[in-house]
Design an enzyme around this catalytic site. Structure first.
Site, PDB file in Angstrom:
ATOM      1  N   ASP A   1       3.275  33.538  15.850  1.00 33.04           N
ATOM      2  CA  ASP A   1       3.854  33.515  17.185  1.00 33.04           C
ATOM      3  C   ASP A   1       5.354  33.795  17.035  1.00 33.04           C
ATOM      4  OD1 ASP A   1       4.287  32.742  19.955  1.00 33.04           O
ATOM      5  OD2 ASP A   1       5.103  30.891  19.133  1.00 33.04           O
TER       6      ASP A   1
ATOM      7  N   ASP B   1       8.242  33.179  19.943  1.00 33.35           N
ATOM      8  CA  ASP B   1       9.168  32.260  20.618  1.00 33.35           C
ATOM      9  C   ASP B   1       8.865  30.815  20.245  1.00 33.35           C
ATOM     10  OD1 ASP B   1      10.720  34.157  22.239  1.00 33.35           O
ATOM     11  OD2 ASP B   1       8.734  34.621  23.027  1.00 33.35           O
TER      12      ASP B   1
HETATM   13  C1  XBP Z   1       6.648  32.767  24.785  1.00 29.86           C
HETATM   14  C2  XBP Z   1       6.587  33.061  26.213  1.00 29.86           C
HETATM   15  C3  XBP Z   1       7.338  34.171  26.734  1.00 29.86           C
HETATM   16  C4  XBP Z   1       8.843  34.011  26.723  1.00 29.86           C
HETATM   17  C5  XBP Z   1       9.455  35.001  27.663  1.00 29.86           C
HETATM   18  O1  XBP Z   1       5.439  33.104  24.208  1.00 29.86           O
HETATM   19  O2  XBP Z   1       5.866  32.415  26.945  1.00 29.86           O
HETATM   20  O3  XBP Z   1       6.939  34.347  28.045  1.00 29.86           O
HETATM   21  O4  XBP Z   1       9.204  32.709  27.162  1.00 29.86           O
HETATM   22  O5  XBP Z   1       9.144  36.289  27.300  1.00 29.86           O
HETATM   23  P1  XBP Z   1       5.151  33.056  22.612  1.00 29.86           P
HETATM   24  P2  XBP Z   1       8.889  37.452  28.380  1.00 29.86           P
HETATM   25  O6  XBP Z   1       5.621  31.711  22.128  1.00 29.86           O
HETATM   26  O7  XBP Z   1       3.681  33.238  22.523  1.00 29.86           O
HETATM   27  O8  XBP Z   1       5.898  34.177  21.972  1.00 29.86           O
HETATM   28  O9  XBP Z   1       9.849  37.225  29.490  1.00 29.86           O
HETATM   29  O10 XBP Z   1       9.134  38.718  27.621  1.00 29.86           O
HETATM   30  O11 XBP Z   1       7.454  37.303  28.834  1.00 29.86           O
HETATM   31 MG    MG Z   2       5.637  29.995  21.033  1.00 26.68          MG
END
Ligand code: XBP
Ligand code: MG
Length: 260
Positions: free
Chosen positions: A14, A16
């Protein structure tokens, strides 16, 4: 080293919250900049943003906010277009922040990626965030060749349903040409863990301030971070009786993959 006949062949990350702490001081700030630029009085403070994170995907999060927090807002006819424009502006602000060096990798991430590479494991990404964000983060933290370290990058709207749906993991596994049993997933949230588990992946969780108190039943191990030799990690839960683990390395991952 092996589980039955299935050797550990790939690590799927993953982005973020797992590779880097991007949410509170990255995505959140970029959303607010996009709202201000559009003349909207929407302000997501850190506590509100923590609640909004239950909704994965930036466009989905904006829509959820309007539905649940701004009953006063008169939606224009082309509301979907407004959401898309706000989100594009947010991506512009976010990637600019990354280029300015606003975000660093979490402890142990660079070390673990290097070790996996040197041992011939494939690396991949499975994320709900926008592809531009992933490329900007990898370039800013690993250098211009960073994206090439990953055999597959599955991101954003490439699948219809975002996490906790397993779609992005199914997509990445199919592109890697590997069964789930040959891989480990790395997540920082309950939504992410559910996505990976539903796709059949054993999953390592590193929590952060937003996700610490979520439910991680089914994870092979839960830690506060991957750790560095001079910055020990703490194991919060583990499917195996482990003693003295202070950082996550390939030896530990192979053991968890084989026996957890
Ligand atoms: C993280 C998310 C994303 C980011 C924002 O997902 O939920 O939506 O917060 O990114 P992960 P966008 O941990 O699975 O990476 O605005 O580009 O959607
Ligand atoms: Mg995440």
């Amino acid at each position: 080293m092996t589980r039955g006949k299935t050797r550990l062949q790939a690590l799927i990350f993953d982005v973020d919250g797992t590779l880097a702490d991007t949410e509170r001081d990255g995505h959140r700030v970029a959303f607010n900049r996009a709202f201000a630029e559009a003349g909207l009085d929407w302000q997501w403070d850190p506590a509100l943003y923590g609640r909004l994170l239950a909704v994965t995907g930036g466009k989905e999060r904006i829509r959820h906010y309007v539905e649940h927090y701004r009953p006063d807002f008169r939606k224009p006819h082309h509301f979907d277009e407004l959401v898309a424009q706000l989100h594009a502006a947010k991506t512009r602000h976010y990637t600019a922040m990354l280029r300015e060096g606003a975000v660093r990798l979490r402890p142990g991430v660079g070390r673990l990626l290097e070790e996996a590479r040197s041992r011939g494991l494939k690396l991949a990404i499975a994320t709900t965030t926008t592809p531009d964000n992933v490329m900007a983060l990898l370039a800013a933290t690993l250098g211009p060749q960073g994206a090439a370290w990953f055999a597959e990058i599955g991101a954003g709207d490439v699948v219809p349903a975002k996490k906790p749906a397993p779609d992005i993991y199914h997509y990445v596994l199919a592109r890697l040409g590997l069964p789930a049993a040959a891989c480990l997933a790395f997540e920082d949230s309950e939504n992410g863990l559910r996505a990976a588990r539903t796709a059949g992946l054993k999953t390592v969780v590193t929590v952060n301030d937003y996700t610490r108190d979520q439910n991680y039943r089914g994870a092979v191990i839960v830690l506060d971070h991957f750790g560095e030799p001079d910055y020990p990690a703490h194991v919060l839960a583990c499917a195996l009786p482990l003693n003295g683990v202070e950082h996550v390395d390939l030896t530990l991952l192979e053991r968890l993959h084989a026996d957890a």
